[in-house]
Design a protein around this motif. Structure first.
Motif, short mmCIF file in Angstrom:
data_model
loop_
_atom_site.label_atom_id
_atom_site.label_comp_id
_atom_site.label_asym_id
_atom_site.label_seq_id
_atom_site.Cartn_x
_atom_site.Cartn_y
_atom_site.Cartn_z
N ASN A 68 21.04 1.36 7.24
CA ASN A 68 20.38 0.73 8.38
C ASN A 68 20.70 -0.76 8.53
O ASN A 68 20.26 -1.38 9.50
N LYS A 69 21.41 -1.32 7.58
CA LYS A 69 21.83 -2.72 7.61
C LYS A 69 20.66 -3.70 7.47
O LYS A 69 20.82 -4.90 7.66
N VAL A 70 19.50 -3.19 7.15
CA VAL A 70 18.33 -4.03 6.88
C VAL A 70 17.52 -3.37 5.77
O VAL A 70 17.63 -2.17 5.53
N LEU A 71 16.70 -4.15 5.10
CA LEU A 71 15.76 -3.60 4.14
C LEU A 71 14.58 -2.99 4.89
O LEU A 71 14.28 -3.40 6.02
N PRO A 72 13.92 -2.01 4.32
CA PRO A 72 12.77 -1.43 5.03
C PRO A 72 11.68 -2.46 5.26
O PRO A 72 11.43 -3.33 4.43
N ALA A 73 11.02 -2.34 6.41
CA ALA A 73 9.88 -3.21 6.70
C ALA A 73 8.69 -2.77 5.87
O ALA A 73 8.57 -1.61 5.47
N ALA A 74 7.78 -3.70 5.62
CA ALA A 74 6.60 -3.38 4.82
C ALA A 74 5.78 -2.27 5.46
O ALA A 74 5.24 -1.41 4.76
N GLY A 75 5.70 -2.28 6.79
CA GLY A 75 4.91 -1.26 7.46
C GLY A 75 5.26 -1.13 8.92
O GLY A 75 5.96 -1.96 9.48
N SER A 97 -2.73 -2.50 11.88
CA SER A 97 -2.30 -2.29 13.26
C SER A 97 -1.15 -1.28 13.33
O SER A 97 -0.59 -0.86 12.32
N GLY A 98 -0.80 -0.90 14.55
CA GLY A 98 0.33 -0.01 14.77
C GLY A 98 0.05 1.41 14.31
O GLY A 98 -1.10 1.82 14.10
N THR A 99 1.11 2.18 14.12
CA THR A 99 0.94 3.55 13.63
C THR A 99 0.70 3.57 12.12
O THR A 99 0.27 4.58 11.57
N ASN A 100 1.04 2.47 11.44
CA ASN A 100 0.64 2.17 10.07
C ASN A 100 1.27 3.01 8.96
O ASN A 100 0.74 3.07 7.86
N GLN A 101 2.42 3.64 9.22
CA GLN A 101 3.19 4.14 8.09
C GLN A 101 3.77 2.94 7.33
O GLN A 101 3.70 1.80 7.81
N ASN A 102 4.37 3.19 6.16
CA ASN A 102 4.84 2.06 5.36
C ASN A 102 6.29 2.23 4.93
O ASN A 102 7.00 3.15 5.35
N TRP A 103 6.72 1.34 4.06
CA TRP A 103 8.10 1.32 3.60
C TRP A 103 8.45 2.57 2.79
O TRP A 103 9.60 3.02 2.81
N TRP A 225 -0.68 5.91 -1.00
CA TRP A 225 0.79 5.90 -1.01
C TRP A 225 1.46 5.70 0.35
O TRP A 225 2.63 5.33 0.41
N LEU A 226 0.77 5.90 1.45
CA LEU A 226 1.41 5.76 2.75
C LEU A 226 0.91 4.57 3.55
O LEU A 226 1.36 4.36 4.68
N LEU A 227 0.01 3.77 2.98
CA LEU A 227 -0.59 2.67 3.73
C LEU A 227 0.02 1.32 3.32
O LEU A 227 0.09 1.00 2.13
N PRO A 228 0.40 0.49 4.30
CA PRO A 228 0.97 -0.83 4.00
C PRO A 228 -0.13 -1.88 3.84
O PRO A 228 -0.19 -2.86 4.57
#
Length: 357
Positions: A68-75, A97-103, A225-228
């Motif tokens: 993806n040419k970037v590191l994963p976002a925190a959330g 905020s947002g849909t709130n999945q994480n890295w 485990w899925l929350l940022p």
């Protein structure tokens, strides 16, 4: 007439009560000497497994970045226009905020967990994922030493579409050296992501992952485990920048806030297994949390315009935590680590030379 004389019977050989007690005592002493060695051997095996888990996570990040040419976002937070706010001293992101999945969600395809990834629709809120998926983190996210397997976090009213149970795991990533929700993130797993090019201090010197502990308390978010969120899958050191006490006007732009470490933070940062509390949205039974070596508070509270968010890496290993770096290698961070060294390891572009490791 001859009479045969029966041979005299000898007493049957055996242990006396005293001898039995002596033997039992000796066996007890030997067992007491052996048990610590057995426990140490078991813990060594568990720590090796934990190290391997961190290694695999770090390699998954590398593969993600390569693709993806970037590191994963925190959330998966709301847009910066919607989720970023100024609290009077710093620009922050609403971590709920947002849909709130994480890295970790983003890494699932690179962890040979494509099936789990496909069952979670990131266009919908994380609480709408299948209940069995939410409650069951992959085994590779569980450190055998952490005693986390089977624990759940119950989301609270007001978050998402319905209350759900989310399984707890053992690993979290560094969003920055300051507060987890600070927009001015200089850690590798930034709130909105970053490219490898921004890590000018070197990927082998940049701390990215470490361990977290969890509790049986279902209202304690740590390990979810899925929350940022703080202590769930995100960490920060709470090493204040000098601007923090000066930025008191909302007109101050986030991009203008350069990070210069404030020495007054020394002794008050989130070091491995540290004494300072993790700052959570809820801290149920805080006295018990303290006794468990997992202090917490709700300084942030339920009002998003107040407080701060940070959490320490924690483990049940003796003396420290297992940690992964951006280049994929793994180290053991001692509880006595120099605070400036740790700060420089989390920061991605401070230009400081790390010594004394």
């Amino acid at each position: 007439m001859q009479h045969s004389i029966a041979p005299r019977r000898r007493p049957a050989a055996g242990f006396t009560l005293v001898e039995l007690l002596v033997v039992i005592a000796i066996i007890g002493v030997l067992v007491s000497l052996l048990l610590p060695a057995v426990q140490q051997a078991r813990e060594a095996a568990r720590r090796i497994q934990c190290t391997n888990n961190v290694k695999q996570l770090a390699l998954a990040v590398q593969n993600y970045a390569s693709t993806n040419k970037v590191l994963p976002a925190a959330g998966h937070f709301g847009t910066m226009g919607d989720a970023v706010y100024f609290d009077g001293s710093d620009w922050r992101v609403d971590l709920r905020s947002g849909t709130n999945q994480n890295w970790i969600y983003d890494l699932l395809p690179f962890m040979e967990q494509q099936n789990i990834h496909d069952q979670i629709d990131d266009t919908k809120h994380v609480t709408q994922a299948p209940a069995t998926v939410l409650a069951s983190p992959p085994d590779s996210l569980l450190c055998p030493s952490s005693q986390t397997s089977g624990r759940l976090y119950q989301t609270q009213a007001g978050f998402g579409t319905a209350g759900v149970s989310i399984g707890k795991a053992s690993y979290a990533a560094y969003s920055g050296p300051f507060h987890i929700d600070s927009v001015r993130h200089t850690g590798p797993i930034g709130l909105y992501g970053m490219s490898l090019k921004r890590i000018t201090d070197g990927t082998s010197l940049t701390l990215m992952l470490s361990e977290v502990r969890s509790r049986e308390e279902m209202a304690d978010q740590r390990g979810a485990w899925l929350l940022p969120w703080s202590g769930a899958t995100l960490l920060s050191m709470d090493f204040h920048p000098e601007y923090y006490s000066k930025a008191n006007e909302e007109s101050t732009s986030a991009s203008s806030l350069s990070y210069e470490a404030d020495k007054r933070s020394l002794g008050n940062t989130q070091v491995p297994n540290g004494r300072l509390p993790d700052v959570l949205y809820d801290c149920p039974n805080s006295a018990a949390a303290q006794l468990e070596g997992m202090p917490c508070n709700t300084q942030f509270g339920r009002n998003r315009t107040m407080g701060y968010i940070s959490a320490a890496p924690r483990s049940l290993h003796t003396g420290g935590v297992t940690a992964g770096f951006v280049d994929g290698h793994v180290e053991f961070l001692g509880e006595d680590i120099d605070e400036f060294v740790m700060l420089y390891m989390i920061s991605v572009s401070d230009g400081q030379v790390i010594s004394g490791r």
